[in-house]
Write an enzyme that holds these catalytic residues in place. Structure first.
Site, PDB file in Angstrom:
ATOM      1  N   GLU A 112       0.825  -1.213   0.000  1.00 33.93           N
ATOM      2  CA  GLU A 112       0.000   0.000   0.000  1.00 33.93           C
ATOM      3  C   GLU A 112       0.857   1.261   0.000  1.00 33.93           C
ATOM      4  OE1 GLU A 112      -3.252  -1.389   3.062  1.00 33.93           O
ATOM      5  OE2 GLU A 112      -3.086   0.782   3.064  1.00 33.93           O
ATOM      6  N   CYS A 163       4.378  -7.359   8.167  1.00 40.50           N
ATOM      7  CA  CYS A 163       5.221  -6.885   9.265  1.00 40.50           C
ATOM      8  C   CYS A 163       5.250  -7.955  10.341  1.00 40.50           C
ATOM      9  CB  CYS A 163       4.636  -5.583   9.821  1.00 40.50           C
ATOM     10  SG  CYS A 163       5.677  -4.822  11.088  1.00 40.50           S
ATOM     11  N   CYS A 207      -3.785   2.060   7.920  1.00 38.80           N
ATOM     12  CA  CYS A 207      -2.640   1.514   7.207  1.00 38.80           C
ATOM     13  C   CYS A 207      -2.600  -0.007   7.260  1.00 38.80           C
ATOM     14  CB  CYS A 207      -1.377   2.089   7.835  1.00 38.80           C
ATOM     15  SG  CYS A 207       0.047   1.632   6.932  1.00 38.80           S
TER      16      CYS A 207
END
Ligand code: SAH
Length: 349
Positions: free
Chosen positions: A93, A113, A339
């Site tokens: 993104e 992540c 996010c």
């Protein structure tokens, strides 16, 4: 044979490789300009080389150019959110934010992540790999290309490394990216216009200090004490607040730059005036700015935003303790996707 990732190379590295092919050095300058300034995605777009040389270059080099899978544009403030597909099919993104003082791009640095912060959507689908320097750079270039026909000339003036991933967990590639994006022959974005955000990998912070780049270091602190921070951020078990703040002091001693602390306000968790006073006392002596962010609730977790009153009270308490603090303005609320949320939706489809 795998092709060479030419957009992860500096001008000097390209020169060396071009010369090793028996080509004259000026070709390297032409190629570098075409790739990093004109942002070509195919060597055949170069009008100053023969098509047989373009063929040869295509055989040897890969030009990183992700495909846009989707693009959402806010009707309220022009914020743009991109889902980009990398050459191996992985999805990342990128966000463009339009401010009066210029265009700012928020880039991802990893696919997924592994830091596991409880409030963050980026970590929910696990970790795949770090991005190459060329892939981080391509996020900004893709946004720039999308605006090449704008009436007003479009330029990205600021970069924040605050998208998916932990930048200091992909250290070498991120530092190489910083050099590439700063290069005068490329996008030429000044280090002072770049912010790198970390959840607090202490060895990475100390290593970054040694690079002595005048970028802004942003620390995702989110808590005034270890009890609260431990409950939300696994990284705190390894590097607690004391170790983290001592690394920040060392960073500041070497780089001399103001440090920015990110603090997501979560109702009933970390937003009381006592929390604000404790935070202020921990930050004493560090030249800093606190960025307060009303937490974005993500579907996977039930964290609630602080109330308006609590936000004002928290901010004023910090200010009374002589700590610089502002509440971050929220952009693109009509295309809301905290996010990493867009990517999750895409994966789960
Ligand atoms: N891994 C880096 C950079 C990516 S996250 C870091 O941790 O700093 C960018 C910022 O968004 C971080 O400050 C992160 O803590 C914050 N963030 C993540 N999820 C959030 C949420 N749901 N609401 C508010 N801020 C969030």
């Amino acid at each position: 044979m795998n092709k060479i990732d030419i957009k992860s190379m500096t001008k000097e590295e390209i020169e060396e490789d071009i010369v090793s092919l028996g080509l004259p050095k000026f070709r390297a300058s032409q190629i570098h300009r075409a790739l990093f300034s004109r942002l070509i995605t195919d060597f055949h777009e170069m009008t100053d080389i023969s098509s047989s040389l373009a063929d040869k270059l295509c055989e040897r080099y890969e030009i990183c150019a992700p495909k846009i899978v989707s693009k959402l544009v806010s009707k309220l403030d022009g914020t743009e959110k991109y889902l980009l597909a990398l050459s191996d099919g992985n999805i990342i993104e990128t966000v463009l934010m339009r401010y009066e003082h210029g265009n700012s791009v928020c880039v991802s640095t990893q696919v997924g992540c592994k830091m596991g912060c409880a409030f963050c959507a980026s970590t929910k689908n696990g970790f795949v790999r770090g991005l190459e320097p060329s892939e981080i750079l391509a996020e900004i270039e893709t946004v720039t290309r999308e605006h090449k026909d704008d009436k007003e000339p479009f330029r990205v003036s600021n970069i924040v490394l605050m998208g998916i991933g932990e930048p200091l967990d992909n250290f070498d590639n991120v530092v190489k990216f910083l050099h590439l994006v700063n290069d005068e022959g490329g996008l030429g974005i000044g280090y002072r216009h770049i912010s790198l955000s970390t959840c607090g990998l202490v060895p990475g912070i100390l290593r970054l200090a040694k690079e002595e780049l005048p970028i802004t270091l942003s620390i995702s602190l989110h808590a005034p004490n270890d009890k609260i921070r431990d409950s939300m951020m696994p990284v705190n078990h390894k590097y607690n607040i004391e170790k983290l703040l001592s690394a920040c002091r060392e960073y500041q001693r070497i780089c001399g730059r103001r440090i920015s602390f990110e603090y997501a306000l979560i109702s009933g968790v970390n937003d009381s005036p006592d929390n604000a006073r404790e935070l202020a006392s921990r930050l004493k002596g560090i030249m800093c700015h606190v960025n307060l962010i009303p937490v974005n609730s993500i579907r996977e977790k039930n964290f609630k935003k602080s109330t308006k009153n609590d936000i004002i009270l928290f901010t004023n308490t910090l200010k009374n303790c002589k700590i610089n603090a502002t509440v971050r303005r929220k952009l693109g609320s009509d295309i809301d996707a905290a996010c990493g949320q867009l990517r999750n939706d895409h994966i789960n489809k």
